[in-house]
Write an enzyme that holds these catalytic residues in place. Sequence first.
Site, mmCIF file in Angstrom:
data_model
loop_
_atom_site.group_PDB
_atom_site.id
_atom_site.type_symbol
_atom_site.label_atom_id
_atom_site.label_comp_id
_atom_site.label_asym_id
_atom_site.label_seq_id
_atom_site.Cartn_x
_atom_site.Cartn_y
_atom_site.Cartn_z
ATOM 1 N N LYS A 25 6.312 5.676 2.325
ATOM 2 C CA LYS A 25 6.090 6.309 3.635
ATOM 3 C C LYS A 25 4.973 5.611 4.373
ATOM 4 O O LYS A 25 3.898 5.380 3.813
ATOM 5 C CB LYS A 25 5.710 7.796 3.420
ATOM 6 C CG LYS A 25 5.431 8.549 4.716
ATOM 7 C CD LYS A 25 6.708 9.095 5.315
ATOM 8 C CE LYS A 25 6.569 9.523 6.764
ATOM 9 N NZ LYS A 25 6.841 8.433 7.742
ATOM 10 N N LYS B 295 4.224 0.109 4.588
ATOM 11 C CA LYS B 295 3.947 -0.274 5.967
ATOM 12 C C LYS B 295 4.935 -1.343 6.355
ATOM 13 O O LYS B 295 5.446 -2.063 5.493
ATOM 14 C CB LYS B 295 2.531 -0.848 6.093
ATOM 15 C CG LYS B 295 1.992 -0.816 7.502
ATOM 16 C CD LYS B 295 1.545 0.583 7.880
ATOM 17 C CE LYS B 295 1.185 0.722 9.327
ATOM 18 N NZ LYS B 295 0.517 2.016 9.567
ATOM 19 N N ASP C 289 3.321 3.245 14.662
ATOM 20 C CA ASP C 289 1.947 2.735 14.531
ATOM 21 C C ASP C 289 1.705 1.985 15.851
ATOM 22 O O ASP C 289 2.377 2.280 16.853
ATOM 23 C CB ASP C 289 1.814 1.809 13.298
ATOM 24 C CG ASP C 289 0.361 1.514 12.931
ATOM 25 O OD1 ASP C 289 -0.271 2.349 12.283
ATOM 26 O OD2 ASP C 289 -0.163 0.454 13.315
#
Length: 454
Positions: free
Chosen positions: A95, A131, A171
């Site tokens: 995640k 990520k 992000d």
Amino acid sequence: MERLVMNEYLNKVLEKTRRLNEEQPEYLQAVEEVLTSIEPVINAHPEFEKLAILERMVEPERCILFRVPWVNDAGQVIVNRGYRIQYSSLIGPYKGGLRFHPSVNLSIMKFLGFEQIFKNALTGLPIGGAKGGSDFDPKGKSEGEIMRFCQSFMTELYRHIGQDVDVPAGDIGVGAREIGYLFGQYKKIKDAYEGGVLTGKDICYGGSLARKEATGYGLMFFMREMLKKHGKSLDGKTVTISGSGNVAIYACQKAYAMGAKVVAMSDSNGCVYDENGIDLETIKKIKEVQRGRIKEYLNFHPNAQYFESVNSSHPIWNIKTDIALPCATQNELNIEEARVLLKNGVIAVGEGANMPCTYEAAKYLIENGVLFAPAKAANAGGVATSAIEMSQNSMRYYYTFEEVEHKLERIMINIFNNCAKASEEFGHSGNYLDGANIAAFKQLSDAMKAQGVV
Ligand code: NDP
Ligand code: 2IT
């Protein structure tokens, strides 16, 4: 900066990691910070060496690199590089967010993935760490270009993710718009509605209320708890916030709600200072609607001041403030800037971005009595609320805004208390950076031992 570590096993792992990853400064910075912090735990557990706990913690389970070809509006084919670092599935599906920014490279992806494992453990929720992203630059791109890029990115990424496998989110450069295009393409390829495969979705197709606000709000909940523990509050304090993106905007909103006055915000070109208090509605209009530059704030508030960033400087840290919140990007607050903040009377620094303070800056602030809220704890509200989004998708149900915000607040209070407790337990009382690393590492090493060598 090299740090002094006495433990032999730790030193051995640090040396090996440096040797194997010479070209990855951000990744090494993140690993060195964590490993240095957890020395007391390693001293207390000599059996970790035989189990190679640290070697397994620093090495990603899987790094995926892929080509992302797309066609721009002029008909030119462009090729970007895509990444997904599936760092750890120890305590849940991989995640973590996706970043679209020209600076993205393997080092930045790995540092963010590594931080994410610890952050996600701190939330207390069952989520592993990952990520991803691309060196694609969304600035100046048309809607059509953004959509085609997202579709091409997902055309490869889809085979690596899934709601029980790996759940990306936003992000830098990836917000609800990009998540929408990514989700649409995933659904088209899979021919199934897997709502929980991405988080940060728009509310109209399965997103969670308060996810957009969660990282900034969570940062302020953590800040409130930290100040409270030291007999202080946000009431009447001045605040400066770097960045003017998702995290910065909602940190600003909550700071006002908690009685503080935000006097400066920034973007990569410069910062605005408004002694009357930044007008957040203007910032939202410029950034969320027009996708413009923060300098345009002066068109609406001619009495405000604008300071241009020269040679990647950060003029915002020259502004006198009680509380500084770096909410833009990594290494945006260095030791010289920390000195200026301290000279100007700063009492607390809260990291909304990931690793925004250099290690020297963080250490200097902590050693000089500035209350320091470390990123992996202070900005964990975003991913925690992503996990709440996943649970709503699984239940095929939704919570109200107030319900989600209340859960977020409880999670942030718990994170703060756990950091405080871990810092006290190992004699680093009040050092929440060490507290965060130690609390997360203890859970992760327990899980690693429990699951055997896999
Ligand atoms: P956004 O893309 O919404 O905003 C980023 C902001 O930071 C913009 O104002 C941008 O300015 C500025 N910025 C980005 N890169 C740089 C750079 N290299 N130099 C100077 N300024 C820069 O991103 P988010 O608000 O989502 O993310 C901000 C930070 O918070 C990142 O570190 C991210 O990893 C972290 N974070 C985000 C979470 C989330 O839920 N979104 C959760 C936890 C952490 P400009 O427009 O000029 O580029
Ligand atoms: O850095 C982060 O924690 C995020 N970008 C949010 C990740 C997520 O999965 O919500």
